[in-house]
Design an enzyme around this catalytic site. Structure first.
Site, PDB file in Angstrom:
ATOM      1  N   CYS A   1       0.689  -1.190  -0.069  1.00  0.00           N
ATOM      2  CA  CYS A   1      -0.122  -0.059  -0.133  1.00  0.00           C
ATOM      3  C   CYS A   1       0.909   1.352   0.099  1.00  0.00           C
ATOM      4  CB  CYS A   1      -0.952  -0.083   1.068  1.00  0.00           C
ATOM      5  SG  CYS A   1      -0.031   0.200   2.701  1.00  0.00           S
TER       6      CYS A   1
ATOM      7  N   HIS B   1      -2.618   0.943   6.792  1.00  0.00           N
ATOM      8  CA  HIS B   1      -2.960   0.992   5.421  1.00  0.00           C
ATOM      9  C   HIS B   1      -3.313   2.429   4.722  1.00  0.00           C
ATOM     10  CE1 HIS B   1      -4.128  -1.220   1.661  1.00  0.00           C
ATOM     11  NE2 HIS B   1      -5.224  -0.296   1.707  1.00  0.00           N
TER      12      HIS B   1
ATOM     13  N   HIS C   1      -5.770   1.956  -4.478  1.00  0.00           N
ATOM     14  CA  HIS C   1      -4.844   1.234  -3.380  1.00  0.00           C
ATOM     15  C   HIS C   1      -4.458  -0.115  -3.385  1.00  0.00           C
ATOM     16  CE1 HIS C   1      -7.910  -1.499  -0.793  1.00  0.00           C
ATOM     17  NE2 HIS C   1      -8.397  -0.999  -1.666  1.00  0.00           N
TER      18      HIS C   1
END
Length: 350
Positions: free
Chosen positions: A255, A307, A319
């Site tokens: 990520c 994240h 993402h």
């Protein structure tokens, strides 16, 4: 002046005499106009190209098949303009420092050289050359010619949007941004970015400015928006690439590797982890997100950032998903991410 003159010559489509052509416009909708003299009515279809022979404050004067029509300026845009320049006849000549043959010579001019008039001074004119020399030239050794130059109209975005063109380039537009309109084709405005890339946009998302301003592309000013477009373009092009832990492009992305690599495109070096990236830039409320912002989540339940994604507008982010094992587009308020939101950061300031 060099950029302006170079753009003028570079956009020239043809060299013609003063009466050979007029400005060219394109209608934005179907419209029926009554000829100035007589009772002839002509219907012009959306997208029709017409010659514009003049204008007043609110209308363009249209010349069509020996008839003259008046069209409201809101119903069409000008896509090319007739510009007068000067061409040296097939003889060598000189450019002088004053309007006098006895003054010093600024430059020796070659046959056929093109000049841009600044002002008249009797039998001389004050001119600029393409290489930025300025001086006086005897008018009788010059021919007036006209070139057709691309005309850029101005509009305002009525909503935020990100537009993709056929070359996989992306243009990010914020609400109320100034838009540079090149043309109207296939029922859509054709916008330009500062690199000359074209993007088609629904006319309902554009409000035309009343002023019909001539611009060269060198005058475009979209620096912050261009940076956002580059970040979003990189993220879009990564969609479908595999999720790969501790990777930032070669074998895939995790990520923070995706956000790290995307911002490298505009020479911004982010920290490598999502938790560290959350300390960069300016804090943004969730309801104030704009494209390019980084959005952070707690996906572990341990009350820490684990994240990150790139917000792209319309409630969506791109993402690198561990669950889907690839780079994807996903709703920020999806059932999974809605309650895991922690914070958002703006890296690119307006």
């Amino acid at each position: 002046m060099k950029k302006c003159f170079a753009a003028l010559v570079g956009f020239a489509l043809m060299l013609l005499t003063n009466t050979a052509f007029a400005d060219v416009g394109v209608f934005l909708k179907d419209i029926t106009l009554l000829a100035q003299e007589g009772t002839n009515a002509t219907t012009f279809s959306q997208g029709a190209r017409v010659y514009i022979s003049g204008e007043n404050e609110n209308q363009y004067i249209i010349s069509e098949q020996n008839d003259t029509y008046y069209a409201d300026k809101q119903d069409l845009i000008t896509i090319t303009k007739k510009i007068k320049i000067y061409k040296l006849k097939d003889i060598p000549a000189a450019m002088y420092s004053e309007a006098d043959f006895n003054s010093s010579i600024v430059k020796e001019l070659g046959a056929g050289e093109l000049l841009s008039l600044i002002d008249n001074h009797g039998e001389f004119g004050l001119f600029n050359t393409q290489d930025e020399k300025k001086g006086y030239v005897y008018l009788s050794i010059l021919d007036e010619i006209f070139i057709e130059k691309e005309n850029i109209s101005l509009g305002t975005a009525t909503a935020a949007m990100t537009v993709k063109n056929k070359d996989n380039k992306y243009l990010h537009i914020r609400k109320a941004d100034i838009l540079y309109i090149k043309d109207f084709r296939d029922s859509q405005f054709i916008l330009l970015d500062e690199e000359g890339n074209e993007f088609a946009v629904n006319p309902l998302l554009v409000s035309l400015n009343k002023e019909n301003v001539q611009l060269s592309r060198a005058s475009f000013n979209r620096n912050s928006v261009t940076n956002v477009s580059k970040v979003i373009e990189y993220a879009h092009n990564a969609i479908g690439k595999p999720y790969a832990y501790a990777q930032a492009g070669n074998k895939g992305y995790d990520c923070s590797g995706l956000t790290y690599a995307a911002y490298q495109q505009i020479s911004i070096k982010l920290p490598r982890s999502s938790s560290e990236q959350a300390g960069v830039g300016t804090t943004v409320k969730k309801e104030d997100l704009i494209a390019g912002d980084l959005i952070f989540f707690d996906t572990t339940g341990k009350k820490r950032i684990s994240h990150v994604g790139i917000y792209i507008g319309d409630g969506k982010m791109i993402h690198a998903s561990t669950g889907q094992k690839k780079v994807v587009i996903e709703e920020v308020n999806s059932s999974y991410y809605k309650n895991r939101f922690v914070t958002a950061r703006r890296i690119i300031e307006n």
